[in-house]
Design an enzyme around this catalytic site. Structure first.
Site, PDB file in Angstrom:
ATOM      1  N   ASN A   1       0.829  -1.204   0.000  1.00  0.00           N
ATOM      2  CA  ASN A   1       0.000   0.000   0.000  1.00  0.00           C
ATOM      3  C   ASN A   1       0.864   1.255   0.000  1.00  0.00           C
ATOM      4  OD1 ASN A   1      -2.485   1.344   0.162  1.00  0.00           O
ATOM      5  ND2 ASN A   1      -2.499   1.358   2.400  1.00  0.00           N
TER       6      ASN A   1
ATOM      7  N   ASP B   1       6.149  -4.687   2.024  1.00  0.00           N
ATOM      8  CA  ASP B   1       4.931  -4.174   2.642  1.00  0.00           C
ATOM      9  C   ASP B   1       3.865  -5.279   2.664  1.00  0.00           C
ATOM     10  OD1 ASP B   1       3.839  -1.376   3.602  1.00  0.00           O
ATOM     11  OD2 ASP B   1       2.254  -2.165   2.308  1.00  0.00           O
ATOM     12  N   TRP B   2       2.619  -5.008   2.247  1.00  0.00           N
ATOM     13  CA  TRP B   2       1.568  -6.020   2.276  1.00  0.00           C
ATOM     14  C   TRP B   2       1.844  -7.174   1.321  1.00  0.00           C
ATOM     15  CZ3 TRP B   2      -2.208  -7.115   5.547  1.00  0.00           C
ATOM     16  CH2 TRP B   2      -2.610  -6.130   6.463  1.00  0.00           C
TER      17      TRP B   2
ATOM     18  N   GLU C   1      11.214  -4.903   4.491  1.00  0.00           N
ATOM     19  CA  GLU C   1      10.241  -3.962   5.035  1.00  0.00           C
ATOM     20  C   GLU C   1       8.810  -4.499   4.946  1.00  0.00           C
ATOM     21  OE1 GLU C   1      10.295  -0.640   6.638  1.00  0.00           O
ATOM     22  OE2 GLU C   1      12.020  -1.858   7.196  1.00  0.00           O
TER      23      GLU C   1
ATOM     24  N   HIS D   1      11.141   3.116   4.445  1.00  0.00           N
ATOM     25  CA  HIS D   1      10.187   2.027   4.207  1.00  0.00           C
ATOM     26  C   HIS D   1      10.095   1.635   2.735  1.00  0.00           C
ATOM     27  CE1 HIS D   1       6.929  -0.729   4.698  1.00  0.00           C
ATOM     28  NE2 HIS D   1       6.109  -0.005   3.949  1.00  0.00           N
TER      29      HIS D   1
END
Length: 467
Positions: free
Chosen positions: A37, A102-103, A126, A268
């Site tokens: 995201n 991330d996701w 991350e 990130h």
């Protein structure tokens, strides 16, 4: 090519009546890139550019993101997982290396756990294949994400004002993102309705203040980490946002075959900060991890995957040898099995258990004697996971009359002794792939699939005294 360039051909795959956009660049071993995201396949552009000359790079946009359709869905974690699982099945991707951020991490780890015959390796950065609490959440971001997880505030902040793109993304890189890059990230979300998928993800975060379906699913991923057989590469950036030093150490204690590489300075959205470093580290790791053809075997040997997926024709036979009864089987590419057996029936039963989908045809009864007389001339078809094959190739390098410790092999393969021991124990080509030459550092013979007494006899025949 410029930093903002996206010089790829757009492709689309229809899943449940909705189109997923993806890119599919290059040829070679397959890398599957999964984003989070509020990004898309665009996140990976500068990682893919240097890799596509040697690898097949596949990068989808999650449903609702990038150029994928934005239908009326709930956009929860398990919904995204469903679409990616079906996408992988539709493209029939196999022997895949996942590259996760991330996701994309929880989605990819769930895929690896539930579809191990498709996923051979994982590289991640991350991301969070685990649950956590607010104490672990980055201090500076807590108030903002607390607001993002509130019904009314989240609509105002994320759908009306697009703060995830305009604030979170922009402030989560060291490198200032050019206007052209920001425009590319804003383009899929021109209005409040289109931003709903962005809004859902913060509420799905597996934080301990909510008992949600996503939290339970990621708890399941966390419980399964220790049992994952795939080799993994973790790229650790400093200071990072999700994966701090303590969490990296936590993962290293649980994942059986994990290599941690320092990615350097990054926040990130590290594919924006350090794309060259990611590509370089990934390629170096793959160079050491990807299987190679064995002893003149045809290329098909390196792409054979899990044992019970091999469904080709096998010729086989049983014979009494100086070592005892043995059963052997060959594919069109080489020897796939040479196992000690009590008799013909036991040998056939072993074959049926190991290759339940294969068709069996009897071979010349003298075939085993011939291969034992000239073992170096026998092509091998190693059928197993990529890590198992890497370990078995290492066994081929141990000369007769010598032994190696599990830890020595683990060090050479940048793995752990436990993972190496499991792979050694899974070998079913006796004698020619000499797993009997691996012993514990602490002394003694250690285990052997066909019995310690037989291992002792084989080593004694090679002039090795009991360790």
């Amino acid at each position: 090519m410029g930093f903002a360039d996206y010089p790829f051909t757009s492709r689309y795959q229809t899943i449940d009546g909705h189109r997923l956009h993806y890119i599919d660049e290059g040829q070679g071993p397959t890398l599957l890139f999964l984003h989070g995201n509020p990004t898309s396949s665009y996140l990976w552009r500068n990682v893919i550019k240097p890799l596509r000359d040697r690898y097949r790079c596949v990068a989808p946009d999650l449903i609702g993101f990038g150029r994928s359709d934005k239908p009326e869905l709930d956009y929860r974690f398990l919904t995204h997982y469903h679409y990616i699982r079906e996408f992988v099945a539709a493209l029939d991707l196999k022997d895949v290396t996942l590259v996760l951020h991330d996701w994309g991490g929880p989605i990819g780890f769930r895929l690896a756990q539930q579809e191990p015959r498709r996923v051979a390796r994982l590289c991640f950065m991350e991301t969070f294949p685990f649950t956590f609490d607010w104490e672990e959440f980055p201090l500076a971001a807590r108030p903002l994400f607390f607001a993002f997880r509130r019904q009314r505030l989240s609509y105002w902040l994320l759908q009306r004002h697009n703060l995830f793109v305009d604030l979170v993304l922009r402030l989560s890189t060291f490198r200032p993102l050019p206007r052209s890059v920001m425009a590319a990230y804003r383009a899929p979300f021109p209005d409040a309705r289109s931003r709903y998928p962005i809004r859902v993800f913060p509420g799905e975060l597996p934080i301990n203040d909510r008992d949600t379906e996503a939290h339970r699913a990621i708890e399941e991923i966390e419980r399964g980490l220790a049992g994952m057989p795939q080799p993994m590469l973790l790229l650790h950036f400093h200071p990072g946002a999700v994966l701090g030093r303590s969490r990296v150490a936590w993962l290293a204690q649980r994942l059986p075959d994990l290599e941690v590489v320092d990615g350097g300075r990054g926040l990130h959205y590290v594919p924006e900060d350090r794309p060259e470093r990611i590509a370089e580290a990934l390629e170096d790791w793959l160079r050491r991890r990807l299987p190679e053809p064995v002893r003149g075997a045809l290329p098909a040997a390196r792409v054979a995957a899990e044992d019970d997926r091999f469904g080709g024709a096998l010729t086989w036979t049983f014979a009494d040898t100086e070592h005892g009864g043995m059963v052997a089987a060959w594919s069109s590419h080489g020897l796939v099995m040479l196992s000690f057996a009590e008799d013909v029936d036991d040998g056939r039963a072993q074959l049926a258990r190991r290759f339940p989908k294969a068709s069996l045809e009897a071979a010349d009864q003298g075939a085993i004697a011939n291969l034992l007389a000239a073992p170096a001339a026998t092509p091998l078809h190693l059928v197993g996971t990529p890590f198992q094959r890497a370990v078995w190739r290492a066994l081929l390098e141990i000369p007769p009359g010598q032994t190696r410790h599990y830890g020595e092999l683990a060090h050479a393969l940048r793995s752990q002794a436990r993972a190496v021991g499991s792979a050694v124990g899974s070998n079913r080509i006796a004698l020619l792939v000499p797993c009997h030459r691996v012993v514990p550092r602490a002394g003694g013979l250690g285990g052997y699939h066909w019995g310690v007494a037989r291992k002792k006899a084989l080593l004694a025949a090679e002039g090795v005294k009991e360790p």
